[in-house]
Design an enzyme around this catalytic site. Structure first.
Site, PDB file in Angstrom:
ATOM      1  N   ARG A  25      20.417  84.960  50.534  1.00  0.00           N
ATOM      2  CA  ARG A  25      21.185  83.706  50.666  1.00  0.00           C
ATOM      3  C   ARG A  25      22.650  83.969  50.311  1.00  0.00           C
ATOM      4  O   ARG A  25      23.554  83.480  50.968  1.00  0.00           O
ATOM      5  CB  ARG A  25      20.609  82.613  49.752  1.00  0.00           C
ATOM      6  CG  ARG A  25      19.247  82.109  50.175  1.00  0.00           C
ATOM      7  CD  ARG A  25      18.900  80.797  49.482  1.00  0.00           C
ATOM      8  NE  ARG A  25      18.718  80.889  48.046  1.00  0.00           N
ATOM      9  CZ  ARG A  25      17.597  81.251  47.424  1.00  0.00           C
ATOM     10  NH1 ARG A  25      16.531  81.576  48.148  1.00  0.00           N
ATOM     11  NH2 ARG A  25      17.515  81.295  46.115  1.00  0.00           N
TER      12      ARG A  25
ATOM     13  N   LYS B  50      28.673  65.348  48.597  1.00  0.00           N
ATOM     14  CA  LYS B  50      27.926  64.774  49.721  1.00  0.00           C
ATOM     15  C   LYS B  50      26.587  64.224  49.254  1.00  0.00           C
ATOM     16  O   LYS B  50      25.932  64.814  48.372  1.00  0.00           O
ATOM     17  CB  LYS B  50      27.696  65.849  50.779  1.00  0.00           C
ATOM     18  CG  LYS B  50      26.620  65.473  51.800  1.00  0.00           C
ATOM     19  CD  LYS B  50      26.241  66.617  52.691  1.00  0.00           C
ATOM     20  CE  LYS B  50      24.736  66.649  52.843  1.00  0.00           C
ATOM     21  NZ  LYS B  50      24.281  67.607  53.855  1.00  0.00           N
TER      22      LYS B  50
ATOM     23  N   GLU C 147      27.089  59.756  53.694  1.00  0.00           N
ATOM     24  CA  GLU C 147      26.385  60.206  54.908  1.00  0.00           C
ATOM     25  C   GLU C 147      25.107  59.411  55.154  1.00  0.00           C
ATOM     26  O   GLU C 147      24.047  59.748  54.622  1.00  0.00           O
ATOM     27  CB  GLU C 147      26.041  61.707  54.802  1.00  0.00           C
ATOM     28  CG  GLU C 147      25.309  62.223  56.033  1.00  0.00           C
ATOM     29  CD  GLU C 147      24.932  63.698  55.972  1.00  0.00           C
ATOM     30  OE1 GLU C 147      25.237  64.361  54.955  1.00  0.00           O
ATOM     31  OE2 GLU C 147      24.332  64.192  56.934  1.00  0.00           O
TER      32      GLU C 147
ATOM     33  N   LYS D 195      30.423  60.301  56.909  1.00  0.00           N
ATOM     34  CA  LYS D 195      29.781  61.347  57.720  1.00  0.00           C
ATOM     35  C   LYS D 195      28.611  60.708  58.470  1.00  0.00           C
ATOM     36  O   LYS D 195      27.482  60.669  57.960  1.00  0.00           O
ATOM     37  CB  LYS D 195      29.297  62.484  56.817  1.00  0.00           C
ATOM     38  CG  LYS D 195      28.510  63.572  57.541  1.00  0.00           C
ATOM     39  CD  LYS D 195      28.449  64.853  56.734  1.00  0.00           C
ATOM     40  CE  LYS D 195      27.519  65.863  57.374  1.00  0.00           C
ATOM     41  NZ  LYS D 195      27.677  67.212  56.859  1.00  0.00           N
TER      42      LYS D 195
HETATM   43  P1  13P Z   1      23.720  69.324  60.674  1.00  0.00           P
HETATM   44  O1  13P Z   1      25.103  69.386  61.264  1.00  0.00           O
HETATM   45  O2  13P Z   1      22.916  70.567  60.879  1.00  0.00           O
HETATM   46  O3  13P Z   1      22.999  68.054  61.055  1.00  0.00           O
HETATM   47  O4  13P Z   1      23.911  69.283  59.091  1.00  0.00           O
HETATM   48  C1  13P Z   1      24.929  68.539  58.568  1.00  0.00           C
HETATM   49  C2  13P Z   1      24.543  68.031  57.251  1.00  0.00           C
HETATM   50  O5  13P Z   1      25.265  68.195  56.295  1.00  0.00           O
HETATM   51  C3  13P Z   1      23.282  67.290  57.146  1.00  0.00           C
HETATM   52  O6  13P Z   1      23.194  66.679  55.897  1.00  0.00           O
END
Ligand code: 13P
Length: 340
Positions: free
Chosen positions: A43, A134, A175, A220
């Protein structure tokens, strides 16, 4: 830096965010696909490959969303990842939710956990230099979902998270993802449009109630797409038009920017949709990318766990980042993509 200044820096024209915050189960899934076991060292190697991609990081990426593991991790030579990002003037961010878990009830929905102890964790991340965070809320579409209760619960959690971030001097990326690649995943674009509208309405209501400073956050969202298994496939223009319309209706102009998730779109779809939205123009907020898969897919496969593949993987990542940078400016064209 003020919250608004951090948000503006993340949204610098032609720049976007790399979501490299795959949880351990998620990165394990991605590694399994290329025949690798997810070890701590692999990772690290994989993320080091991304973060040392000079062309991408210096020119197209303004921020990287990290996991708790990566925020405190160092490259193989002992240089902290945070120092590598700082050298490229990239802002480190941190995923602070603890994942989406089954919501009580019959609808197969999810509720995101991670609020307990969040104030203390955020103080720690702020000390480590995290400029933004996030939290992902998951909204499910099926015959009986989403329920109003689930939308409200996820919106409320997002608002609790967002105000705690601001208290800690960290910009919250809010998000709420209306998932397109779920089960059964055959819903129409109109359904996504309705559910996205309802979700954004609930989210901004809760953000206001919680006292969140809209000028010190970023949104987001998902794009307004048909479910991945829907027979009717909308055109790029239709996706762009409907997404922009729903955002105009529900997102206050005070929000400094919108950075989309890719949500299982192909790399080129995610780029084409972003570009088409920016071609429409005349919007109160800049639109850019905060992609995970759509930035990393080719780089991951090219890398394949081998040190000798690092330059080629970095070239693939830089190419994808450049295409999305152009899309963030409304200047991308298919032939530029194919020319690579
Ligand atoms: P994806 O662009 O692969 O959907 O991932 C973005 C993300 O941060 C999902 O929480």
């Amino acid at each position: 830096m003020s919250l608004n200044a951090i948000a503006q820096k993340l949204m610098k024209p032609g720049m976007g965010i790399l979501a490299a915050d795959e949880s351990e189960p998620t990165i394990a899934k991605r590694f399994t696909k290329i025949g690798l076991n997810s070890t701590l060292d692999l990772r690290r190697d994989y993320r080091e490959m991304l973060f040392r991609s000079k062309e991408a990081m210096q020119n197209y990426i303004s921020g990287v969303i990290l996991t708790e593991e990566t925020l405190e991790q160092s490259a193989v030579d002992g240089t902290a990842f945070r120092a590598i990002l700082a050298e490229a003037d990239v802002i480190p961010g941190i995923k602070v939710d603890r994942g989406a878990f089954p919501m009580p009830g019959e609808a197969g929905e999810k509720i995101t956990e991670g609020l307990d102890g969040l104030r203390q964790r955020l103080a720690h991340y702020a000390k480590l230099g995290a400029g933004f965070a996030k939290w992902r809320g998951v909204i499910t579409i099926n015959d009986i979902a989403p329920t109003r209760n689930n939308i409200r619960a996820n919106a409320h959690a997002l608002a609790r998270y967002a105000i705690l971030c601001q208290e800690a001097g960290i910009v919250p990326i809010v998000e709420p993802e209306v998932v397109g690649d779920g089960d059964p995943g055959d819903h129409s674009i109109r359904k996504t449009e309705d559910v996205t509208g309802e979700t954004l309405e609930a989210v901004f209501k809760e953000l206001r109630l919680a006292g969140v400073d809209l000028a010190g956050m970023l949104l987001k969202p998902n794009m307004v797409l048909a479910g991945t298994k829907a027979k009717d496939r909308p055109s790029v223009e239709e996706v762009a038009r409907r997404t922009v319309a729903i955002l105009r209706e529900h997102v206050p102009a005070a929000v400094p920017g919108i950075a989309f998730l890719s949500g299982g779109q192909t790399d080129e779809e995610a780029t084409a949709h972003l570009n088409a939205m920016n071609e429409i123009g005349g919007l109160p907020w800049p639109l850019t990318f905060s992609y995970g898969r759509a930035l990393q897919n080719v780089a991951l496969v090219t890398w394949a766990g081998e040190r000798t593949n690092v330059p080629a993987a970095q070239a693939a990542f830089s190419h994808r980042a450049r295409m999305n940078s152009l899309a963030a400016l409304g200047q991308w064209r298919t032939d530029l993509d194919k020319a690579a």
